[in-house]
Write a protein that holds these residues in place. Structure first.
Motif, short mmCIF file in Angstrom:
data_model
loop_
_atom_site.label_atom_id
_atom_site.label_comp_id
_atom_site.label_asym_id
_atom_site.label_seq_id
_atom_site.Cartn_x
_atom_site.Cartn_y
_atom_site.Cartn_z
N SER A 94 76.24 22.64 40.45
CA SER A 94 74.80 22.56 40.71
C SER A 94 74.06 23.72 40.04
CB SER A 94 74.54 22.58 42.22
OG SER A 94 75.15 21.49 42.86
N PRO A 95 74.07 23.79 38.70
CA PRO A 95 73.51 24.95 38.01
C PRO A 95 72.01 25.16 38.24
CG PRO A 95 74.00 23.17 36.46
CD PRO A 95 74.62 22.80 37.76
N TYR A 96 71.26 24.11 38.54
CA TYR A 96 69.83 24.28 38.75
C TYR A 96 69.49 24.72 40.17
CZ TYR A 96 69.54 22.01 34.21
OH TYR A 96 69.70 21.71 32.88
N LYS A 97 70.52 25.08 40.92
CA LYS A 97 70.31 25.77 42.19
C LYS A 97 70.44 27.28 42.02
CE LYS A 97 72.01 22.06 45.24
NZ LYS A 97 73.05 21.70 46.23
N ALA A 98 70.69 27.72 40.79
CA ALA A 98 70.89 29.13 40.51
C ALA A 98 69.62 29.92 40.80
CB ALA A 98 71.30 29.33 39.06
N SER B 219 82.31 29.77 30.16
CA SER B 219 81.87 31.08 30.66
C SER B 219 83.07 31.94 31.05
CB SER B 219 80.92 30.91 31.84
OG SER B 219 79.77 30.20 31.48
N THR B 220 84.01 31.35 31.77
CA THR B 220 85.18 32.12 32.20
C THR B 220 86.11 32.42 31.03
OG1 THR B 220 86.29 30.06 32.85
CG2 THR B 220 85.11 31.27 34.57
N TRP B 221 86.18 31.49 30.05
CA TRP B 221 87.00 31.74 28.86
C TRP B 221 86.43 32.93 28.09
CZ3 TRP B 221 87.46 32.55 23.77
CH2 TRP B 221 88.67 32.27 23.14
N LEU B 222 85.14 32.94 27.86
CA LEU B 222 84.51 34.06 27.15
C LEU B 222 84.67 35.37 27.92
CD1 LEU B 222 81.21 32.34 25.92
CD2 LEU B 222 83.17 33.01 24.51
N ARG B 223 84.61 35.29 29.23
CA ARG B 223 84.80 36.50 30.05
C ARG B 223 86.20 37.07 29.89
NH1 ARG B 223 85.31 34.94 35.98
NH2 ARG B 223 87.41 34.49 35.18
N LYS C 231 77.29 31.26 35.94
CA LYS C 231 78.49 31.10 36.78
C LYS C 231 78.63 29.66 37.25
CE LYS C 231 78.46 35.86 38.53
NZ LYS C 231 78.26 36.73 39.72
N ARG C 232 77.57 28.87 37.07
CA ARG C 232 77.55 27.49 37.52
C ARG C 232 77.56 26.48 36.37
NH1 ARG C 232 75.00 26.55 42.70
NH2 ARG C 232 74.58 28.45 43.86
N TRP C 233 77.16 26.92 35.16
CA TRP C 233 77.00 26.02 34.02
C TRP C 233 78.17 26.21 33.05
CZ3 TRP C 233 73.46 22.29 32.42
CH2 TRP C 233 73.53 21.91 31.09
N TRP D 187 69.08 31.79 21.12
CA TRP D 187 69.18 31.17 22.45
C TRP D 187 70.18 31.94 23.32
CZ3 TRP D 187 73.66 28.34 24.13
CH2 TRP D 187 73.52 27.75 25.39
N GLY D 188 71.35 32.26 22.77
CA GLY D 188 72.33 33.01 23.53
C GLY D 188 71.83 34.41 23.87
N GLY D 189 71.14 35.05 22.91
CA GLY D 189 70.61 36.38 23.15
C GLY D 189 69.55 36.40 24.23
N LEU D 190 68.68 35.39 24.25
CA LEU D 190 67.65 35.31 25.29
C LEU D 190 68.28 35.16 26.67
CD1 LEU D 190 65.01 32.98 23.57
CD2 LEU D 190 64.76 35.42 24.10
N ASN D 191 69.35 34.36 26.77
CA ASN D 191 70.04 34.22 28.05
C ASN D 191 70.72 35.52 28.46
OD1 ASN D 191 70.37 31.22 29.29
ND2 ASN D 191 69.98 31.11 27.09
N GLY D 192 71.31 36.21 27.47
CA GLY D 192 71.90 37.51 27.77
C GLY D 192 70.85 38.51 28.23
N LEU D 193 69.70 38.48 27.56
CA LEU D 193 68.60 39.37 27.95
C LEU D 193 68.12 39.04 29.37
CD1 LEU D 193 66.75 41.63 26.87
CD2 LEU D 193 65.18 39.84 26.10
N GLY D 194 68.09 37.75 29.70
CA GLY D 194 67.71 37.36 31.05
C GLY D 194 68.65 37.91 32.10
N ILE D 195 69.94 37.93 31.80
CA ILE D 195 70.93 38.48 32.74
C ILE D 195 70.75 39.98 32.90
CG2 ILE D 195 73.40 38.83 33.15
CD1 ILE D 195 73.91 36.22 31.61
#
Length: 552
Positions: A300-304, A319-323, A312-314, A411-419
Motif C-alpha cells: 500500500s505505497p500510497y499510504k506512506a 529497494s532492499t536489493w539496492l540497500r 519501503k512500500r514501493w 527523478w531518482g535524485g528528487l526522490n532521494g532529496l525528498g528522503i
C-alpha cells in the motif's frame, strides 16, 4: 489451430503477457504437465526451467541466448567461489561475476546513453555499433539480428540483479551453490517473475528449489485471489484510464489545459501502481499455484507518510536489493568512500548537463560548494554529509536502473532529496508526533503529491516533453474548462476515484474480503473469476498494452 500456432511460435506482435488469452491457454497446458511431474523434484525443476525458457523465447525471441549465457557464467563462477578458500581469489571471482553481468546490462541498456552523454560533453560524434548482432549474423545467412540498433532484452535488469545476488550471497557465505545447472537455470528464469519481477533473492528462493511441492488449500485460495486482484489492477486501474485519458494527454500536453495535465499525473500514479503491482500480484499468485513463494513487492505505497516510508512500500524487492548490495557496501549510514564521491560527481555533472540551464547549474554548484566548505569547519555538517551522500547515490543509481536517460537520474535524485529533506524536517515538524487522523492524512496527501509530480520525469518522453507539460500547468491551467474535462471523461475519473479508495481501505477490510473469498464454495469462486474476467475484458482494448516495467 491458428491460436495454438500463435502460442507456440515466436512473434514480436503477440508475446505472452498475463492480460492475453494466449497466456492463460499456455499456463493451462503448462500447469497440467506440471501436475504430472511435480512429485519428482529434479524432474519438476528441469521442466519448469525448460518451460520458462520457452516463455522467455516467446517474449524476447533470440535474446534467450543472453539469459542462457548469464545462467552458465554465474553457475560456474558461483561454484568456483564456494570451492575456493583463498579470500583474494574469492574477491576476484565475485568481481568477475559482477563485472560480466553489469557489462552485459550496460551494453544492451546504456550503450546509447553513455555514447550520447560522451558526445554532448566532449562535442564528439561517436555512434553506437551493434557488434554483437554483426557477430551473430556471421554464423547464418538469414541476418536474424538487427544491426542498425541495439534492442533492450525484456527483463534483463531483473534477472541480472538476481544472478548478481547469487554470486554475492555465495561469496558472503550466506548460500550454498546449487549442484545442478538446471536447478540454477530454474532460479534465474522462473517464468512468473522473469520479465518484470519481483527481484528474487537467491537466499530466499534457492532453498525452495530442493523442497518437495506442497500446495495447500490456503495457497490455492491466496494464489487465485492474487491473480484476480492483479488482473483488475492492470486492466481496469491501469490500462482503461491510460487508453481513455492519460495517453491522450501525455502524447500532446500542449493540446490540453493545465488542469487536464495535472489530472493526468494523478491518474498516472494510479496507472503505474496498478500496472506494476498488478503484474507482481499475478506473478506471486501463479507461483503459489505451483508451490513457490515470491517476495511481496508492494505494501500500500500510497499510504506512506513520507518519501522514505514510500520507498519501503514501493518496489520492495528493488529497494532492499539496492540497500543490501549497493548502499551498505558503499558505507551505508556509517562512513563515506571514495567510490561514493566519484560516482556521485559523475551523475551530478550529467544531470546538470541534461538541464543545460546556467541558472540551475550555478545554483546547484554554489550550494554544493557551500556545503563542502561548511563541512570543513563543522563536524556535525560533515557527519550529516557522510550519512546522506550514500543515500542520494543509491537513489540516483536506482533512478538510472529504471531507464537510460538523465531524466531518470533526476527523478531518482528528487526522490532521494525528498528522503533527506524529511530526515531534517521531522526534527522540527509539529505534525510528527500528532497521532490524529487528520494529521496522518495530511502527511499521506503531501507525500502522494510529491511522489506524483516528480513522476513527470519518469513519464515524460524527453526533457522537451517535460518542459511542455510544465508550461501548460504554469501558464494555462484554464480552470473554466475543469468541469467540462470532468464531465467528458467522467468514467475515467470514477475509475480513478474507485482505484484510490480501494487502495486506501484499511488492511483489516482487505483481509476480510480475501477471507470471504477463501471461505466461499468452489462454485462461488468460479463465478467470481468469471465475473472478473468479463469486467476486465469489457474494458480490454485490441491495442497491445505491455506492462510498463517490461522496458526495464
Amino acid at each position: 489451430m491458428n491460436r495454438l500456432q500463435d502460442i507456440f511460435t515466436f512473434s514480436e506482435d503477440f508475446p505472452l503477457i498475463f492480460t492475453q488469452a494466449n497466456f492463460w491457454i499456455f499456463f493451462a497446458v503448462a500447469y497440467f504437465l506440471f501436475a504430472l511431474v511435480h512429485k519428482k523434484i529434479t524432474l519438476r525443476n528441469s521442466y519448469l526451467f525448460l518451460i520458462s525458457l520457452f516463455f522467455y523465447y516467446k517474449t524476447s525471441g533470440f535474446f534467450i541466448g543472453i539469459l542462457i549465457f548469464s545462467t552458465l557464467v554465474d553457475y560456474i563462477i558461483g561454484r568456483s567461489i564456494y570451492k575456493s578458500e583463498h579470500q583474494t581469489k574469492r574477491y576476484i571471482l565475485v568481481t568477475i561475476s559482477v563485472v560480466i553481468n553489469l557489462t552485459v546490462l550496460c551494453y544492451f541498456k546504456y550503450a546509447y546513453f553513455f555514447t550520447d552523454s560522451f558526445n554532448m560533453l566532449f562535442q564528439t560524434n561517436f555512434e553506437v555499433v551493434n557488434w554483437l548482432a554483426h557477430w551473430g549474423n556471421s554464423f547464418n545467412d538469414q541476418n536474424y539480428f538487427t544491426v542498425d540498433k541495439i534492442i533492450l532484452p525484456v527483463g534483463i535488469s531483473f534477472y541480472t540483479f538476481q544472478t548478481i545476488s547469487y554470486s554475492v550471497d555465495i561469496f558472503r557465505r550466506k548460500l550454498v551453490p546449487l549442484k545442478s545447472v538446471l536447478d540454477f537455470g530454474f532460479y534465474v528464469s522462473f517464468f512468473p517473475q522473469l520479465v518484470a519481477g519481483p527481484i528474487v533473492r537467491a537466499e530466499n528462493f534457492v532453498p525452495q528449489i530442493s523442497q518437495p511441492t506442497v500446495i495447500t488449500k490456503a495457497d490455492f485460495n491466496a494464489g487465485s485471489f492474487m491473480i484476480l486482484k492483479g488482473l483488475i489492477k492492470k486492466m481496469i486501474f491501469a490500462d482503461f484510464i491510460a487508453m481513455h485519458f492519460l495517453d491522450r494527454v501525455f502524447d500532446a500536453p500542449e493540446m490540453f489545459s493545465g488542469f487536464a495535465n495535472v489530472m493526468a499525473m494523478i491518474g498516472y500514479s494510479l496507472q503505474i501502481y496498478g500496472d506494476f503491482s498488478g503484474y507482481t500480484d499475478i506473478a506471486i499468485g501463479l507461483a503459489l499455484l505451483m508451490g513457490f513463494k515470491l517476495p511481496i513487492n508492494f505494501n500500500s505505497p500510497y499510504k506512506a507518510t513520507n518519501a522514505g516510508d514510500f520507498w519501503k512500500r514501493w518496489h520492495i524487492s528493488l529497494s532492499t536489493w539496492l540497500r543490501d548490495y549497493l548502499y551498505i557496501p558503499l558505507g551505508g549510514n556509517r562512513k563515506r568512500t571514495a567510490a561514493s564521491y566519484i560516482i556521485l560527481s559523475v551523475i551530478l555533472l550529467g544531470v546538470l548537463y541534461a538541464y543545460q540551464d546556467l541558472v540551475v547549474v550555478a545554483v546547484v554548484l554554489t550550494t554544493v560548494l557551500l556545503i563542502y566548505i561548511l563541512s570543513l569547519f563543522n563536524t556535525t555538517i560533515k557527519s550529516q554529509i557522510n550519512t546522506n551522500i550514500n543515500l542520494m547515490l543509491t537513489m540516483l543509481i536506482g533512478g538510472l536502473w529504471h531507464g537510460a536517460s538523465w531524466k531518470f537520474a533526476i527523478w531518482g535524485g528528487l526522490n532521494g532529496l525528498g528522503i533527506v529533506v524529511y530526515k531534517f524536517w521531522r526534527k522540527i515538524s509539529p505534525w510528527e508526533t500528532n497521532t490524529q487522523w487528520y494529521a496522518r492524512w495530511w502527511k499521506i496527501l503531501v507525500t502522494l503529491t510529491f511522489i506524483t509530480f516528480t513522476r513527470i520525469y519518469f513519464r515524460g518522453e524527453s526533457m522537451d516533453h517535460i518542459a511542455r507539460w510544465y508550461n501548460q500547468v504554469a501558464y494555462h491551467m484554464d480552470w473554466h474548462y475543469a468541469l467540462d474535462i470532468l464531465v467528458h471523461y467522467q468514467m475515467v475519473f470514477w475509475v480513478m476515484l474507485f482505484g484510490y479508495i480501494s487502495h486506501w481501505l484499511p488492511e483489516s477490510t482487505k483481509a476480510t474480503i480475501e477471507s470471504l473469498y477463501a471461505k466461499s464454495p468452489p462454485v462461488a469462486k468460479v463465478m467470481i473469476a468469471a465475473s472478473v474476467g468479463i469486467i476486465c475484458y469489457q474494458a480490454f482494448s485490441s491495442d497491445f498494452q505491455p506492462f510498463i516495467y517490461f522496458q526495464f
